[in-house]
Design an enzyme around this catalytic site. Structure first.
Site: not given
Ligand SMILES: NC(=O)c1ccc[n+]([C@@H]2O[C@H](COP(=O)([O-])OP(=O)(O)OC[C@H]3O[C@@H](n4cnc5c(N)ncnc54)[C@H](O)[C@@H]3O)[C@@H](O)[C@H]2O)c1
Length: 399
Positions: A52, A229, A239
């Site tokens: 989402s 990341y 981080y």
């Molecule tokens: N944002 C960044 O800069 C970045 C960079 C590289 C990697 N990442 C990685 O990408 C991954 C996702 O992060 P994001 O930034 O896209 O996060 P986000 O907060 O945008 O999205 C998180 C998602 O997880 C879902 N979620 C959370 N708890 C849940 C649960 N208990 N059950 C079901 N769904 C659940 C939420 O509904 C949402 O869809 C992570 O591993 C993050 O470390 C993020």
């Protein structure tokens, strides 16, 4: 029916309400920006955990638009109540579902705690009944807490340095005007480090992969990816060398363990190192907002790779159109644009005097703030916020 004209309720990096039409418009815009491709062959079956928001949502949208994927998206979002709007991810899911349906796709969205055994059971049943074995499992959860299904214990992740305290400049917004502040973080103790690994490490990913294997729901070319990341040396103390980095190390070790264990001769497991993105998860990390703003100043719009751009790249690698771009630790790298040494040198120069950097060029911080507000459906171009909107939107498939 609950038609209301709503305005943002915000305190710092927390916005407690979201706008349905604004949230939908962000998904529509993503959809239009992802160049469609003619799907060839059988539609791959996907399971996206964290569908989402952020990377998971971008990967699902790009999969739908370019590869005609079908399958299941799992997220954990809140419905609207009499007093509150639904969460933005709820509205984005409704919009994603409508786009999937409109393009002839078949995606079921499950709103439930992905860490719970009951959710796994529900998803496995749905796969067995409707979709069959999974080609691609995308693990993109980001959460501050996890209930361990084996013990019932609730673990809370913390974002702290390990070993020594850390003081860093950060970005604050006073009524939308960017300012440089300071964050002081005490080092995590061992219990906090271990709890963060429990939440954001690879344990739950392993449970999902093993459950699919046990239920005979791995397709012959099964691939699973979990998002990771690395980031800049500038943010490393909070981080990559901090508690969240310890969790990412665990996630990356889990990929190797799955590869040589349950998936030996049955599939592939990778971590995917993506670049910096403005998401709900990343705005919770102190100093990342300032770093990301300065990175934006250096790269501008043309040099920036959005979550959608990176999702398109990832799919090319997952479907075999391109060879996976692996680093020496076997991770798929999508973050070359961010970690380019010339880019990092320039960000480091700006970081040395962030007040001066902001004063000389406020564009990156303004962009960051706008992206942050759009995560909740606010300040989205083309949306008329003076018009009342229906806040009680049904979850896809439910009336
Ligand atoms: N944002 C960044 O800069 C970045 C960079 C590289 C990697 N990442 C990685 O990408 C991954 C996702 O992060 P994001 O930034 O896209 O996060 P986000 O907060 O945008 O999205 C998180 C998602 O997880 C879902 N979620 C959370 N708890 C849940 C649960 N208990 N059950 C079901 N769904 C659940 C939420 O509904 C949402 O869809 C992570 O591993 C993050 O470390 C993020």
């Amino acid at each position: 029916m609950s038609i209301q004209q709503i305005t943002p309720k915000q305190r710092g990096y927390l916005i407690v309400n979201s706008h349905p039409a604004g949230s939908e418009a962000t998904v529509d815009r993503q959809w239009r920006r992802i160049e469609p491709a003619a799907a060839t062959g059988r539609a791959p079956v996907v399971l996206v955990l964290g569908a989402s928001a952020g990377y998971g949502q971008a990967i699902l949208l790009a999969g739908l638009r370019r590869h005609g994927v079908r399958g299941i998206g799992v997220a954990y979002e809140g419905a609207a109540t009499e007093r509150r709007t639904a969460t933005a991810g709820w509205y984005r899911t409704a919009a994603t579902s409508a786009l999937a349906e409109g393009s002839g796709g078949d995606v079921t969205f499950v709103n439930a705690d992905a860490y719970a055994d009951a959710t796994r059971a529900e998803v496995l049943k749905l796969l067995a009944e409707r979709y069959g074995p999974v080609d691609h499992l995308v693990y993109s959860l980001a959460s501050p807490r996890r209930t361990d299904p084996a013990t019932g214990e609730v673990h809370h992740s913390v974002i702290k340095p390990i070993g020594s305290p850390y003081t860093s400049p950060s970005l604050l917004f006073d009524d939308g005007a960017p300012q440089v502040g300071t964050v002081d973080l005490a080092p995590a103790d061992e219990a906090e480090r271990a709890a963060t690994v429990k939440v954001m490490g690879g344990e739950d990913w392993g449970l999902w992969v093993r459950a699919l294997a046990e239920a005979d729901l791995l397709s012959p070319g099964f691939t699973t990816v979990a998002l990771s990341y690395v980031g800049s040396e500038i943010t490393a103390p909070v981080y990559r060398q901090g508690t969240i980095g310890a969790a990412k190390e665990h996630l990356e070790a889990t990929a190797r363990e799955l590869q040589t264990g349950v998936l030996a001769d049955r599939g592939r497991a990778f971590t995917v190192v993506a670049g910096a993105a403005v998401t709900q998860a990343s705005t919770a990390i102190p100093s990342i907002a300032l770093y990301t703003s300065l990175l934006r100043n250096v790269l501008g719009e043309d040099g920036w790779r959005t979550t959608d751009d990176q999702a398109v790249d990832l799919w090319e690698q997952l479907t075999g159109a391109k060879e996976p771009a692996l680093d020496d630790r076997g991770r798929i790298r999508l973050d070359g644009w961010e970690l380019d040494p010339a880019v990092q040198d320039r960000v480091r120069e700006l970081w040395a005097d962030p007040e001066a950097a902001l004063a000389a060029d406020p564009a990156g911080a303004a962009w960051f703030y706008n992206q942050f507000r759009q995560l909740y459906g606010w300040d989205v171009p083309g949306v008329d916020y003076t018009v009342g909107v229906e806040t009680a939107v049904p979850w896809p498939g439910q009336r």
